[in-house]
Write a protein that holds these residues in place. Structure first.
Motif, PDB file in Angstrom:
ATOM      1  N   PRO A 119       3.362   7.898  -4.735  1.00 58.15           N
ATOM      2  CA  PRO A 119       4.178   7.027  -5.593  1.00 58.15           C
ATOM      3  C   PRO A 119       3.745   5.568  -5.461  1.00 58.15           C
ATOM      4  CG  PRO A 119       5.557   8.568  -4.384  1.00 58.15           C
ATOM      5  CD  PRO A 119       4.184   8.705  -3.810  1.00 58.15           C
ATOM      6  N   ALA A 120       3.885   4.832  -6.534  1.00 61.00           N
ATOM      7  CA  ALA A 120       3.477   3.431  -6.520  1.00 61.00           C
ATOM      8  C   ALA A 120       4.240   2.662  -5.451  1.00 61.00           C
ATOM      9  CB  ALA A 120       3.726   2.809  -7.888  1.00 61.00           C
ATOM     10  N   ILE A 121       3.548   1.705  -4.837  1.00 59.20           N
ATOM     11  CA  ILE A 121       4.193   0.852  -3.836  1.00 59.20           C
ATOM     12  C   ILE A 121       5.205  -0.033  -4.549  1.00 59.20           C
ATOM     13  CG2 ILE A 121       3.805  -0.898  -2.070  1.00 59.20           C
ATOM     14  CD1 ILE A 121       0.951   0.198  -1.783  1.00 59.20           C
ATOM     15  N   ALA A 122       6.444   0.065  -4.134  1.00 60.17           N
ATOM     16  CA  ALA A 122       7.539  -0.556  -4.891  1.00 60.17           C
ATOM     17  C   ALA A 122       7.483  -2.078  -4.875  1.00 60.17           C
ATOM     18  CB  ALA A 122       8.885  -0.076  -4.345  1.00 60.17           C
ATOM     19  N   LYS A 123       7.100  -2.675  -3.751  1.00 57.11           N
ATOM     20  CA  LYS A 123       7.143  -4.132  -3.620  1.00 57.11           C
ATOM     21  C   LYS A 123       5.727  -4.702  -3.554  1.00 57.11           C
ATOM     22  CE  LYS A 123      11.566  -4.120  -1.153  1.00 57.11           C
ATOM     23  NZ  LYS A 123      12.278  -4.533   0.083  1.00 57.11           N
ATOM     24  N   LEU A 168      -9.024  -6.837  -0.884  1.00 59.90           N
ATOM     25  CA  LEU A 168      -8.319  -6.028   0.113  1.00 59.90           C
ATOM     26  C   LEU A 168      -7.008  -5.483  -0.452  1.00 59.90           C
ATOM     27  CD1 LEU A 168      -8.921  -8.339   3.195  1.00 59.90           C
ATOM     28  CD2 LEU A 168      -9.916  -6.069   2.845  1.00 59.90           C
ATOM     29  N   LEU A 169      -6.272  -6.320  -1.164  1.00 61.82           N
ATOM     30  CA  LEU A 169      -5.030  -5.858  -1.800  1.00 61.82           C
ATOM     31  C   LEU A 169      -5.320  -4.745  -2.806  1.00 61.82           C
ATOM     32  CD1 LEU A 169      -3.336  -9.326  -2.393  1.00 61.82           C
ATOM     33  CD2 LEU A 169      -2.527  -7.561  -0.829  1.00 61.82           C
ATOM     34  N   ALA A 170      -6.390  -4.914  -3.589  1.00 61.64           N
ATOM     35  CA  ALA A 170      -6.757  -3.905  -4.572  1.00 61.64           C
ATOM     36  C   ALA A 170      -7.154  -2.593  -3.891  1.00 61.64           C
ATOM     37  CB  ALA A 170      -7.905  -4.410  -5.443  1.00 61.64           C
ATOM     38  N   HIS A 171      -7.818  -2.685  -2.739  1.00 54.98           N
ATOM     39  CA  HIS A 171      -8.231  -1.469  -2.034  1.00 54.98           C
ATOM     40  C   HIS A 171      -7.023  -0.677  -1.543  1.00 54.98           C
ATOM     41  CE1 HIS A 171      -9.721   0.865   1.501  1.00 54.98           C
ATOM     42  NE2 HIS A 171     -10.639   1.186   0.611  1.00 54.98           N
ATOM     43  N   VAL A 172      -5.985  -1.366  -1.105  1.00 53.75           N
ATOM     44  CA  VAL A 172      -4.768  -0.670  -0.663  1.00 53.75           C
ATOM     45  C   VAL A 172      -4.150   0.095  -1.831  1.00 53.75           C
ATOM     46  CG1 VAL A 172      -2.441  -0.955   0.259  1.00 53.75           C
ATOM     47  CG2 VAL A 172      -4.323  -2.325   1.186  1.00 53.75           C
ATOM     48  N   HIS A 173      -4.026  -0.559  -2.989  1.00 50.83           N
ATOM     49  CA  HIS A 173      -3.440   0.107  -4.157  1.00 50.83           C
ATOM     50  C   HIS A 173      -4.332   1.231  -4.672  1.00 50.83           C
ATOM     51  CE1 HIS A 173       0.095  -2.412  -4.814  1.00 50.83           C
ATOM     52  NE2 HIS A 173      -0.644  -3.471  -4.518  1.00 50.83           N
ATOM     53  N   ASN A 174      -5.643   1.025  -4.643  1.00 47.58           N
ATOM     54  CA  ASN A 174      -6.559   2.067  -5.099  1.00 47.58           C
ATOM     55  C   ASN A 174      -6.496   3.289  -4.205  1.00 47.58           C
ATOM     56  OD1 ASN A 174      -7.398   0.441  -7.189  1.00 47.58           O
ATOM     57  ND2 ASN A 174      -9.239  -0.287  -6.145  1.00 47.58           N
ATOM     58  N   THR A 175      -6.389   3.061  -2.898  1.00 47.43           N
ATOM     59  CA  THR A 175      -6.267   4.179  -1.964  1.00 47.43           C
ATOM     60  C   THR A 175      -4.958   4.925  -2.194  1.00 47.43           C
ATOM     61  OG1 THR A 175      -7.531   2.911  -0.328  1.00 47.43           O
ATOM     62  CG2 THR A 175      -6.323   4.832   0.471  1.00 47.43           C
ATOM     63  N   ASN A 176      -3.900   4.201  -2.480  1.00 47.24           N
ATOM     64  CA  ASN A 176      -2.611   4.828  -2.779  1.00 47.24           C
ATOM     65  C   ASN A 176      -2.721   5.721  -4.017  1.00 47.24           C
ATOM     66  OD1 ASN A 176       0.449   4.707  -2.100  1.00 47.24           O
ATOM     67  ND2 ASN A 176       0.381   4.360  -4.308  1.00 47.24           N
ATOM     68  N   SER A 177      -3.433   5.257  -5.036  1.00 44.91           N
ATOM     69  CA  SER A 177      -3.635   6.063  -6.243  1.00 44.91           C
ATOM     70  C   SER A 177      -4.578   7.227  -5.976  1.00 44.91           C
ATOM     71  CB  SER A 177      -4.203   5.186  -7.363  1.00 44.91           C
ATOM     72  OG  SER A 177      -3.323   4.133  -7.681  1.00 44.91           O
ATOM     73  N   GLN A 178      -5.541   7.017  -5.091  1.00 46.63           N
ATOM     74  CA  GLN A 178      -6.512   8.059  -4.765  1.00 46.63           C
ATOM     75  C   GLN A 178      -5.825   9.301  -4.207  1.00 46.63           C
ATOM     76  OE1 GLN A 178      -9.289   6.953  -1.691  1.00 46.63           O
ATOM     77  NE2 GLN A 178     -10.935   8.140  -2.627  1.00 46.63           N
ATOM     78  N   ALA A 182       6.289  -9.771   4.168  1.00 45.62           N
ATOM     79  CA  ALA A 182       7.510  -9.011   4.457  1.00 45.62           C
ATOM     80  C   ALA A 182       7.507  -7.630   3.813  1.00 45.62           C
ATOM     81  CB  ALA A 182       8.729  -9.802   3.986  1.00 45.62           C
ATOM     82  N   ASN A 183       6.658  -7.404   2.830  1.00 46.07           N
ATOM     83  CA  ASN A 183       6.645  -6.124   2.111  1.00 46.07           C
ATOM     84  C   ASN A 183       5.558  -5.171   2.588  1.00 46.07           C
ATOM     85  OD1 ASN A 183       8.686  -7.192   0.517  1.00 46.07           O
ATOM     86  ND2 ASN A 183       7.276  -7.911  -1.075  1.00 46.07           N
ATOM     87  N   ARG A 184       4.890  -5.494   3.687  1.00 40.90           N
ATOM     88  CA  ARG A 184       3.774  -4.660   4.143  1.00 40.90           C
ATOM     89  C   ARG A 184       4.171  -3.634   5.199  1.00 40.90           C
ATOM     90  NH1 ARG A 184       0.062  -9.996   4.956  1.00 40.90           N
ATOM     91  NH2 ARG A 184       0.109 -10.662   2.769  1.00 40.90           N
ATOM     92  N   ASP A 185       5.374  -3.720   5.709  1.00 36.45           N
ATOM     93  CA  ASP A 185       5.822  -2.764   6.738  1.00 36.45           C
ATOM     94  C   ASP A 185       5.895  -1.365   6.143  1.00 36.45           C
ATOM     95  OD1 ASP A 185       6.024  -4.820   8.535  1.00 36.45           O
ATOM     96  OD2 ASP A 185       8.163  -5.157   8.185  1.00 36.45           O
ATOM     97  N   GLY A 186       5.330  -0.412   6.848  1.00 38.04           N
ATOM     98  CA  GLY A 186       5.405   0.982   6.437  1.00 38.04           C
ATOM     99  C   GLY A 186       4.404   1.410   5.391  1.00 38.04           C
ATOM    100  N   VAL A 187       3.544   0.497   4.952  1.00 32.17           N
ATOM    101  CA  VAL A 187       2.570   0.866   3.911  1.00 32.17           C
ATOM    102  C   VAL A 187       1.534   1.833   4.463  1.00 32.17           C
ATOM    103  CG1 VAL A 187       0.767  -0.015   2.390  1.00 32.17           C
ATOM    104  CG2 VAL A 187       2.910  -1.266   2.618  1.00 32.17           C
ATOM    105  N   ALA A 188       1.019   1.581   5.652  1.00 30.28           N
ATOM    106  CA  ALA A 188      -0.001   2.467   6.234  1.00 30.28           C
ATOM    107  C   ALA A 188       0.562   3.849   6.521  1.00 30.28           C
ATOM    108  CB  ALA A 188      -0.560   1.840   7.504  1.00 30.28           C
TER     109      ALA A 188
END
Length: 307
Positions: free
Chosen positions: A159-163, A145-155, A169-175
């Motif tokens: 910009p890379a997710i900073a945290k 699941l973590l990998a899918h979030v990063h892969n979708t971001n790259s898709q 605590a670092n998941r706010d605002g990712v979606a």
């Protein structure tokens, strides 16, 4: 590979399934005493072996259904041998294959001293080991699941997710990084599942640690004093090894952990390696992780010249 070579008066080979088992009992001369299909119930098994219980040994292949039969034989004082599934190629190589033939082949291998042994893990620690393996499965699902979030971001070339979103605590605002509402919903589902896995894994780990301290607190503590081995790796090593004395040599243990490559040779010519899937995959993972973590903790040695 160790083979079971002890001699008995009767040899019982069982092709075991979830609802049925084919039983074949041979005497010392190879004569068939029993060869029949039975339901997988303790009563049916004890009834069919009753006339031959004196100096009887029972053997099955190491598949998921063997637990109850091993425990029953231990309770009844009957010798039990577990066959290594990847080494028992003799029961798979014939022109015809069915439960009746397989049961007979298992009994023949057992009688001939060619039955490849697997470790019969003790019942008192078996359930906790299985729970730990289940925990590893859940942890891998969380990692997917973590990998899918990063892969979708790259898709979407964002910009890379900073945290590290592995931390809650670092998941706010990712979606909200994604403009499309459907993509946002997909990421929200991933993050919600990650949060659920976090809670579930903490609960499972707490249960396993409590049980491990009851089983062998001293070994668990000593394992965690090794640089690179933490809570989870120490649990894996404790439950997957169980008893180090079952390995006569260091080479046997290294082979069991899939840490050596076995050469394929014939007529003095080498044709590569083999046996990469034979051994304990959980121990290979644990030692690989420990090696990486230890390199982060222990500074590398500097080579000084004699001058």
């Amino acid at each position: 590979m160790n083979f079971y070579t002890q001699q008995h008066k009767q040899y019982c080979g069982i092709d075991l399934h979830a609802r049925a088992m084919y039983v074949c009992i041979l005497d010392q001369h190879g004569t068939k005493l029993v060869h029949k299909n039975l339901p997988t119930t303790p009563d049916a098994f004890l009834r069919v072996i009753a006339p031959y219980r004196e100096d009887l040994v029972v053997a099955v292949e190491c598949l998921f259904t063997w637990y109850w039969l091993a425990d029953l034989c231990a309770k009844e004082g009957i010798a039990f041998v577990l066959g290594h599934a990847l080494y028992m190629k003799a029961i798979h190589g014939g022109k015809a294959k069915n439960d009746k033939i397989d049961a007979h082949k298992i009994a023949v291998l057992l009688r001939g001293g060619m039955f490849p042994q697997a470790y019969v893990y003790p019942a008192e620690m078996r359930a906790t080991r299985d729970l730990l393996r289940r925990r590893m499965h859940l942890a891998r699902k969380r990692g997917e699941l973590l990998a899918h979030v990063h892969n979708t971001n790259s898709q979407y070339n964002l910009p890379a997710i900073a945290k590290k979103i592995a931390y809650k605590a670092n998941r706010d605002g990712v979606a909200e990084r994604f403009a499309d509402p459907a993509v946002q919903k997909s990421i929200e589902v991933d993050l919600a599942l990650i949060g659920y896995y976090d809670t579930l894994l903490r609960d499972v780990e707490l249960t396993i640690v409590k049980t491990a301290k009851h089983h062998d607190a001293n070994t668990l503590y000593l394992l965690q004093t090794v640089p690179g081995i933490g809570k989870i790796l120490s649990l894996v090593l404790l439950y997957e090894i169980h008893d180090i004395e079952r390995f006569p040599r260091v080479q046997d243990f290294a082979s069991y952990c899939r840490l050596v490559k076995c050469a394929r040779e014939s007529a003095g010519k080498r044709s590569g390696t083999s046996g990469t899937k034979i051994g304990n995959a959980h121990l290979k993972w644990a030692f690989s992780e420990a090696a990486v973590y230890s390199c982060e903790i222990i500074p590398p040695r500097r080579n000084f010249s004699p001058d």
